[in-house]
Design a protein around this motif. Structure first.
Motif, short mmCIF file in Angstrom:
data_model
loop_
_atom_site.label_atom_id
_atom_site.label_comp_id
_atom_site.label_asym_id
_atom_site.label_seq_id
_atom_site.Cartn_x
_atom_site.Cartn_y
_atom_site.Cartn_z
N THR A 60 -3.66 -6.78 -3.79
CA THR A 60 -3.29 -8.11 -3.52
C THR A 60 -2.14 -7.75 -2.57
O THR A 60 -1.30 -6.89 -2.62
CB THR A 60 -2.68 -8.90 -4.83
OG1 THR A 60 -3.54 -8.70 -5.91
CG2 THR A 60 -1.86 -10.02 -4.68
N VAL A 61 -2.23 -8.66 -1.52
CA VAL A 61 -1.09 -8.67 -0.28
C VAL A 61 -0.24 -9.77 -0.43
O VAL A 61 -0.65 -10.94 -0.68
CB VAL A 61 -1.57 -8.69 0.94
CG1 VAL A 61 -2.67 -7.03 0.87
CG2 VAL A 61 -2.71 -9.69 1.17
N ARG A 62 1.08 -9.47 0.06
CA ARG A 62 1.81 -10.66 0.32
C ARG A 62 1.83 -11.49 1.60
O ARG A 62 1.31 -10.72 2.62
CB ARG A 62 3.29 -10.18 0.35
CG ARG A 62 3.83 -9.51 -1.09
CD ARG A 62 5.38 -9.03 -0.83
NE ARG A 62 5.74 -8.18 -1.76
CZ ARG A 62 5.63 -7.02 -1.70
NH1 ARG A 62 5.02 -6.37 -0.61
NH2 ARG A 62 6.12 -6.22 -2.91
N LEU A 67 0.37 -15.04 -2.39
CA LEU A 67 -0.18 -13.61 -2.62
C LEU A 67 -1.78 -13.83 -2.61
O LEU A 67 -2.25 -14.98 -3.01
CB LEU A 67 0.18 -13.11 -3.96
CG LEU A 67 1.38 -13.03 -4.32
CD1 LEU A 67 1.57 -12.44 -5.93
CD2 LEU A 67 2.01 -11.67 -3.51
N SER A 68 -2.45 -13.16 -1.57
CA SER A 68 -3.88 -13.10 -1.35
C SER A 68 -4.82 -11.87 -1.65
O SER A 68 -3.91 -10.87 -1.68
CB SER A 68 -4.08 -13.47 0.11
OG SER A 68 -3.53 -14.80 0.51
N PRO A 69 -5.88 -11.98 -2.24
CA PRO A 69 -6.62 -10.93 -2.49
C PRO A 69 -7.00 -10.16 -1.01
O PRO A 69 -7.40 -11.13 -0.04
CB PRO A 69 -7.82 -11.40 -3.34
CG PRO A 69 -7.79 -12.72 -2.97
CD PRO A 69 -6.51 -13.22 -2.65
N VAL A 81 -2.42 -3.90 6.35
CA VAL A 81 -1.83 -4.31 5.24
C VAL A 81 -0.71 -3.45 4.54
O VAL A 81 -0.24 -4.12 3.41
CB VAL A 81 -2.80 -5.04 4.05
CG1 VAL A 81 -3.64 -5.98 5.01
CG2 VAL A 81 -3.68 -3.97 3.56
N GLU A 82 -0.69 -2.27 4.90
CA GLU A 82 -0.04 -1.14 4.10
C GLU A 82 1.36 -1.69 3.48
O GLU A 82 1.50 -1.64 2.40
CB GLU A 82 0.20 -0.14 4.68
CG GLU A 82 0.96 1.09 3.92
CD GLU A 82 1.15 2.40 4.65
OE1 GLU A 82 1.34 3.59 4.38
OE2 GLU A 82 1.33 2.17 6.10
N ASP A 83 2.07 -2.49 4.42
CA ASP A 83 3.72 -2.62 4.26
C ASP A 83 3.50 -4.02 3.15
O ASP A 83 4.37 -4.50 2.65
CB ASP A 83 4.38 -2.81 5.26
CG ASP A 83 4.71 -1.62 6.09
OD1 ASP A 83 4.76 -0.76 5.41
OD2 ASP A 83 4.82 -1.51 7.13
N TYR A 86 1.03 -5.77 -2.57
CA TYR A 86 1.82 -6.16 -3.93
C TYR A 86 1.34 -5.34 -4.87
O TYR A 86 2.16 -4.98 -5.64
CB TYR A 86 1.94 -7.84 -3.87
CG TYR A 86 2.32 -8.14 -5.05
CD1 TYR A 86 3.88 -8.38 -5.38
CD2 TYR A 86 1.66 -8.68 -6.38
CE1 TYR A 86 4.58 -8.61 -6.33
CE2 TYR A 86 2.30 -9.04 -7.34
CZ TYR A 86 3.77 -9.08 -7.55
OH TYR A 86 4.50 -9.64 -8.60
N ASP A 87 0.14 -5.43 -5.04
CA ASP A 87 -0.56 -4.85 -6.43
C ASP A 87 -1.74 -4.18 -5.92
O ASP A 87 -2.58 -4.87 -5.29
CB ASP A 87 -0.66 -5.93 -7.28
CG ASP A 87 -1.46 -5.16 -8.82
OD1 ASP A 87 -1.04 -4.11 -8.86
OD2 ASP A 87 -2.24 -5.94 -9.28
N ALA A 88 -2.01 -2.78 -6.17
CA ALA A 88 -3.16 -2.04 -5.92
C ALA A 88 -4.26 -1.89 -7.10
O ALA A 88 -4.82 -1.14 -7.13
CB ALA A 88 -2.90 -0.99 -5.37
#
Length: 241
Positions: A60-62, A67-69, A81-83, A86-88
């Motif tokens: 999940t990325v900011r 928040l988007s998958p 998208v590393e930085d 939000y959730d791995a």
């Protein structure tokens, strides 16, 4: 006299100048890389960054306002998208991504690395390294208070022994060593030697794969280490991710 004949001296001069310039810019053509990076058989870093992971990773990325998958298939997608991650996912998937991410970051750093003018790590060997020469930041640090303590010790020129008095180091190869304490263990692996900071000096790129004893917490990071001479302690210049 033909145009080619008249131009030949200029062509030879240009080639000669190019060769000399390359020798000046690249006085040390040997840039050592570990087989662990998977760059054998002439594979380029660009190709390695696009190489598919053994498993895909759902994260999940900011994004602005939400928040988007996202699904990660290779290092290039991860680095993009590393930085923003939000959730791995649960621990097994998160730990696995953390491990492959270390290779992604190492490859990314190698893209801009160059042979060093001053090869300060050419003789580096874990078998001849005293634990007192390791910086505190190589310890497995989980709590914020531990990080503040490690930062304080670093500012005062201390070593990992000032943070973890019971830590021991055992070299398994010239380029690999195990760290151990009653609370955690770690393996340090040299991934490359090169000038990563564009300062003419050689830095050591290492991977630290650490795990808490009696728990599920794992951490894989890469570090850029420097030193001015073979007798000096190691200094952390960068740590990723």
């Amino acid at each position: 006299m033909t145009r080619l004949a008249r131009a030949l001296p200029l062509i030879l001069l240009a080639l000669s100048y190019s060769t000399v310039s390359q020798q000046i810019a690249d006085p040390n053509p040997d840039l050592w890389q570990s087989p662990d990076l998977g760059l054998g058989s002439g594979k380029t870093i660009g190709a390695a960054l696009l190489e598919p992971f053994e498993d895909t990773y759902e994260v999940t990325v900011r994004e602005p306002g939400k928040l988007s998958p996202a699904t990660l298939h290779n290092c290039k997608e991860y680095l993009r998208v590393e930085d923003a991650i939000y959730d791995a996912g649960p621990a097994p998937a998160s730990n696995s991504l953390n491990y492959v991410a270390a290779r992604c970051n190492a490859l990314h750093l190698l893209q801009s690395a160059r042979p060093a003018v001053h090869p300060t790590f050419r003789d580096f060997d874990f078998r001849h390294l005293a634990v007192r020469n390791l910086p505190p930041g190589l310890a497995l640090i989980i709590a914020d208070e531990e990080q503040k303590n490690a930062d304080r010790i670093t500012r005062h020129g201390g070593s990992i022994l000032d943070l973890e008095k019971d830590v021991s180091v055992r070299a398994t190869r010239r380029d690999e060593a195990d760290l151990a304490t009653p609370e955690w263990t770690a393996t340090l692996t040299v991934l490359a030697r090169a000038d990563f900071l564009n300062d003419g000096r050689e830095e050591l790129l290492i991977r630290r794969n650490a795990a808490a004893i009696g728990g599920t917490y794992r951490s894989t990071r890469i570090f850029l280490l420097s030193r001015k001479s073979s007798s000096e302690s190691l200094k952390i210049e960068r740590a990723l991710p």
